[in-house]
Design a protein around this motif. Structure first.
Motif, mmCIF file in Angstrom:
data_model
loop_
_atom_site.group_PDB
_atom_site.id
_atom_site.type_symbol
_atom_site.label_atom_id
_atom_site.label_comp_id
_atom_site.label_asym_id
_atom_site.label_seq_id
_atom_site.Cartn_x
_atom_site.Cartn_y
_atom_site.Cartn_z
ATOM 1 N N ASP A 1 -4.292 6.500 1.917
ATOM 2 C CA ASP A 1 -3.597 5.231 2.160
ATOM 3 C C ASP A 1 -4.266 4.409 3.256
ATOM 4 O O ASP A 1 -4.201 3.178 3.239
ATOM 5 C CB ASP A 1 -2.134 5.489 2.536
ATOM 6 C CG ASP A 1 -1.360 6.123 1.389
ATOM 7 O OD1 ASP A 1 -1.583 5.724 0.236
ATOM 8 O OD2 ASP A 1 -0.537 7.016 1.647
ATOM 9 N N TYR A 2 -4.904 5.086 4.208
ATOM 10 C CA TYR A 2 -5.563 4.343 5.286
ATOM 11 C C TYR A 2 -6.681 3.463 4.732
ATOM 12 O O TYR A 2 -6.880 2.336 5.170
ATOM 13 C CB TYR A 2 -6.095 5.303 6.359
ATOM 14 C CG TYR A 2 -4.987 5.936 7.168
ATOM 15 C CD1 TYR A 2 -4.468 5.285 8.281
ATOM 16 C CD2 TYR A 2 -4.425 7.148 6.796
ATOM 17 C CE1 TYR A 2 -3.429 5.842 9.013
ATOM 18 C CE2 TYR A 2 -3.377 7.713 7.512
ATOM 19 C CZ TYR A 2 -2.884 7.056 8.616
ATOM 20 O OH TYR A 2 -1.843 7.602 9.325
ATOM 21 N N LEU A 3 -7.370 4.008 3.731
ATOM 22 C CA LEU A 3 -8.430 3.232 3.090
ATOM 23 C C LEU A 3 -7.822 2.051 2.322
ATOM 24 O O LEU A 3 -8.332 0.925 2.365
ATOM 25 C CB LEU A 3 -9.214 4.153 2.143
ATOM 26 C CG LEU A 3 -10.508 3.615 1.545
ATOM 27 C CD1 LEU A 3 -11.465 3.160 2.623
ATOM 28 C CD2 LEU A 3 -11.161 4.681 0.670
ATOM 29 N N ASP A 4 -6.729 2.317 1.656
ATOM 30 C CA ASP A 4 -6.025 1.268 0.909
ATOM 31 C C ASP A 4 -5.596 0.143 1.870
ATOM 32 O O ASP A 4 -5.766 -1.048 1.581
ATOM 33 C CB ASP A 4 -4.793 1.883 0.217
ATOM 34 C CG ASP A 4 -4.194 0.958 -0.834
ATOM 35 O OD1 ASP A 4 -4.758 -0.126 -1.071
ATOM 36 O OD2 ASP A 4 -3.155 1.321 -1.414
ATOM 37 N N LYS B 1 -14.068 -8.385 7.490
ATOM 38 C CA LYS B 1 -14.752 -7.135 7.161
ATOM 39 C C LYS B 1 -14.344 -6.093 8.196
ATOM 40 O O LYS B 1 -14.416 -6.356 9.399
ATOM 41 C CB LYS B 1 -16.265 -7.315 7.226
ATOM 42 C CG LYS B 1 -16.847 -7.946 5.988
ATOM 43 C CD LYS B 1 -17.315 -6.868 5.014
ATOM 44 C CE LYS B 1 -17.604 -7.444 3.635
ATOM 45 N NZ LYS B 1 -16.393 -7.748 2.870
ATOM 46 N N ILE B 2 -13.897 -4.955 7.717
ATOM 47 C CA ILE B 2 -13.503 -3.887 8.632
ATOM 48 C C ILE B 2 -14.444 -2.709 8.418
ATOM 49 O O ILE B 2 -14.287 -1.962 7.457
ATOM 50 C CB ILE B 2 -12.034 -3.466 8.380
ATOM 51 C CG1 ILE B 2 -11.111 -4.684 8.542
ATOM 52 C CG2 ILE B 2 -11.636 -2.345 9.336
ATOM 53 C CD1 ILE B 2 -9.647 -4.393 8.251
ATOM 54 N N PRO B 3 -15.434 -2.553 9.288
ATOM 55 C CA PRO B 3 -16.384 -1.446 9.113
ATOM 56 C C PRO B 3 -15.669 -0.100 9.206
ATOM 57 O O PRO B 3 -14.618 0.011 9.845
ATOM 58 C CB PRO B 3 -17.363 -1.613 10.278
ATOM 59 C CG PRO B 3 -17.153 -2.992 10.794
ATOM 60 C CD PRO B 3 -15.733 -3.347 10.485
ATOM 61 N N ARG B 4 -16.279 0.886 8.577
ATOM 62 C CA ARG B 4 -15.696 2.221 8.575
ATOM 63 C C ARG B 4 -15.461 2.707 10.006
ATOM 64 O O ARG B 4 -16.332 2.593 10.857
ATOM 65 C CB ARG B 4 -16.657 3.164 7.858
ATOM 66 C CG ARG B 4 -16.116 4.540 7.717
ATOM 67 C CD ARG B 4 -17.064 5.369 6.899
ATOM 68 N NE ARG B 4 -16.468 6.673 6.675
ATOM 69 C CZ ARG B 4 -17.058 7.638 6.008
ATOM 70 N NH1 ARG B 4 -18.239 7.460 5.502
ATOM 71 N NH2 ARG B 4 -16.457 8.794 5.848
ATOM 72 N N ALA C 1 0.822 -1.214 0.000
ATOM 73 C CA ALA C 1 0.000 0.000 0.000
ATOM 74 C C ALA C 1 0.853 1.260 0.000
ATOM 75 O O ALA C 1 0.493 2.263 -0.605
ATOM 76 C CB ALA C 1 -0.934 0.007 1.200
ATOM 77 N N GLU D 1 -8.535 -6.495 4.653
ATOM 78 C CA GLU D 1 -9.766 -7.276 4.452
ATOM 79 C C GLU D 1 -9.503 -8.454 3.534
ATOM 80 O O GLU D 1 -9.951 -9.565 3.774
ATOM 81 C CB GLU D 1 -10.860 -6.399 3.834
ATOM 82 C CG GLU D 1 -11.466 -5.427 4.813
ATOM 83 C CD GLU D 1 -12.732 -4.780 4.260
ATOM 84 O OE1 GLU D 1 -12.871 -4.707 3.024
ATOM 85 O OE2 GLU D 1 -13.575 -4.356 5.062
ATOM 86 N N LYS D 2 -8.739 -8.174 2.465
ATOM 87 C CA LYS D 2 -8.471 -9.226 1.488
ATOM 88 C C LYS D 2 -7.518 -10.273 2.072
ATOM 89 O O LYS D 2 -7.740 -11.477 1.948
ATOM 90 C CB LYS D 2 -7.867 -8.599 0.227
ATOM 91 C CG LYS D 2 -7.875 -9.533 -0.956
ATOM 92 C CD LYS D 2 -7.233 -8.879 -2.166
ATOM 93 C CE LYS D 2 -7.076 -9.880 -3.292
ATOM 94 N NZ LYS D 2 -6.129 -9.412 -4.313
ATOM 95 N N VAL E 1 -6.932 -0.641 4.718
ATOM 96 C CA VAL E 1 -8.133 -1.373 5.140
ATOM 97 C C VAL E 1 -8.543 -2.395 4.076
ATOM 98 O O VAL E 1 -8.812 -3.557 4.376
ATOM 99 C CB VAL E 1 -9.288 -0.387 5.443
ATOM 100 C CG1 VAL E 1 -10.629 -1.114 5.520
ATOM 101 C CG2 VAL E 1 -9.026 0.343 6.753
ATOM 102 N N PHE E 2 -8.543 -1.979 2.799
ATOM 103 C CA PHE E 2 -8.900 -2.895 1.704
ATOM 104 C C PHE E 2 -7.972 -4.114 1.697
ATOM 105 O O PHE E 2 -8.397 -5.242 1.536
ATOM 106 C CB PHE E 2 -8.782 -2.202 0.350
ATOM 107 C CG PHE E 2 -9.893 -1.236 0.038
ATOM 108 C CD1 PHE E 2 -11.151 -1.381 0.612
ATOM 109 C CD2 PHE E 2 -9.686 -0.169 -0.831
ATOM 110 C CE1 PHE E 2 -12.174 -0.493 0.318
ATOM 111 C CE2 PHE E 2 -10.703 0.721 -1.130
ATOM 112 C CZ PHE E 2 -11.945 0.558 -0.557
ATOM 113 N N ARG E 3 -6.697 -3.855 1.860
ATOM 114 C CA ARG E 3 -5.717 -4.940 1.778
ATOM 115 C C ARG E 3 -5.824 -5.900 2.964
ATOM 116 O O ARG E 3 -5.671 -7.109 2.811
ATOM 117 C CB ARG E 3 -4.300 -4.379 1.689
ATOM 118 C CG ARG E 3 -4.002 -3.818 0.330
ATOM 119 C CD ARG E 3 -2.722 -3.024 0.275
ATOM 120 N NE ARG E 3 -2.706 -2.248 -0.948
ATOM 121 C CZ ARG E 3 -2.370 -2.745 -2.124
ATOM 122 N NH1 ARG E 3 -1.973 -3.996 -2.234
ATOM 123 N NH2 ARG E 3 -2.408 -1.990 -3.207
#
Lengths: 173, 132
Positions: free
Chosen positions: B43-46, B58-61, B19, B52-53, B48-50
């Protein structure tokens, strides 16, 4: 000028995957400068084409309500040059799912059997970002013009039909 | 079987390397995601996506990086967290080490709580806890 670097969608699976093609032509003016005597489709425009393929994929998943913006090009690797006469295929796949805050995509560009580029990028939904700006309600990303163009380019089933105008009908009471 | 702490750490490290484009040896447990590894807001969102994968979770907002505590007057006064704010932060981030931060809870220092180790502990708790 329209800044659109894909010609049409050839496959579309809502919220999951989209494939677009782009035909590269010597009629594109910039190819005469990039480079003089040696025309090459710029990799930067392939990134833009992938952003458009992925952006429509992500936008359509929520019925084009969100302002989907390219937030980050995480990784881009180019393996081959693309020249006039080539048709490239841009394939974008959502990593996981489209979330309220945005989405990440894995992209591949191919020409025939050859791998041209691998691109990972992230999209954010602008209104859902941490510090929303005062942007108003109008969706400047998916404008009416853009939706109309999508409709033209074989995405009829994706974009909602235009509002019907009341046309006076002749010969009716 | 739940993955070991080492396995979790390795996957978290890989997610951060991918990320943020940092070297693997920069991603030490105490490294701060922002100040040391150079993460910007997107990047924080990125990350979180990574995560999760990588962990199939699942990482709620706001679950890993709480973002709405700072906007409340109840929780923040004069750029410092109030007692209630601190209690809220503790409740929201049981996986973070707040002992040092609590002595002088400056809102500007909250980002320093986001370390590699904090993410590892978050994932560990998430995998051990009730199904997400």
């Amino acid at each position: 000028m329209r800044w659109i670097w894909i010609d049409k969608f050839v496959e579309f699976e809502r919220g999951r995957r989209a494939v677009a093609v782009k035909n590269v032509s010597l009629a594109e003016e910039h190819l005469h400068d990039h480079f003089p005597g040696y025309p090459v489709h710029p990799p930067t425009l392939m990134i833009e084409g992938m952003a458009q393929t992925g952006g429509v994929l992500v936008g359509e998943a929520l019925d084009f309500r969100e302002k989907v913006i390219l937030a980050k090009v995480t990784r881009a690797r180019f393996h081959r040059r693309v020249v006039p006469g080539d048709q490239i295929r841009l394939e974008a796949a959502v990593v996981g799912e489209v979330r309220p805050e945005g989405a990440s995509i894995d992209g591949r560009i191919t020409r025939g059997a050859d791998l041209v580029a691998e691109i990972q990028m992230m999209f954010a939904h602008l209104d859902q970002s941490r510090a929303p700006l005062e942007l108003g309600d109008e969706n400047f990303v998916f404008t009416e013009d853009f939706i109309r163009l999508l409709r033209m380019r074989q995405l009829n089933h994706l974009a909602p039909p235009p509002p019907r105008r009341d046309v006076p009908q002749e010969g009716r009471p | 079987m739940a993955p070991s702490r080492d396995e979790i750490t390795e996957k978290v490290r890989q997610a951060l390397v991918d990320a943020l484009g940092v070297d693997e040896d920069e991603v030490i447990p105490t490294a701060r995601i922002g100040a040391d590894l150079g993460a910007e807001s997107i990047d924080y969102l990125d990350i979180v996506f990574r995560l999760e994968k990588a962990f199939n979770i699942k990482i709620p907002r706001g679950d890993l990086f709480p973002d709405n505590i700072l906007t409340s007057e109840e929780f923040v006064q004069n750029k410092k967290l109030t007692d209630r704010g601190l209690a809220e932060l503790k409740a929201r981030m049981p996986f973070a080490d707040l002992s040092k931060f609590a002595q002088n809870p400056n809102v500007d220092d909250i980002a320093d709580l986001f370390t590699v180790d904090m993410i590892v502990r978050y994932v560990e708790a998430k995998l051990a806890g009730p199904a997400a």
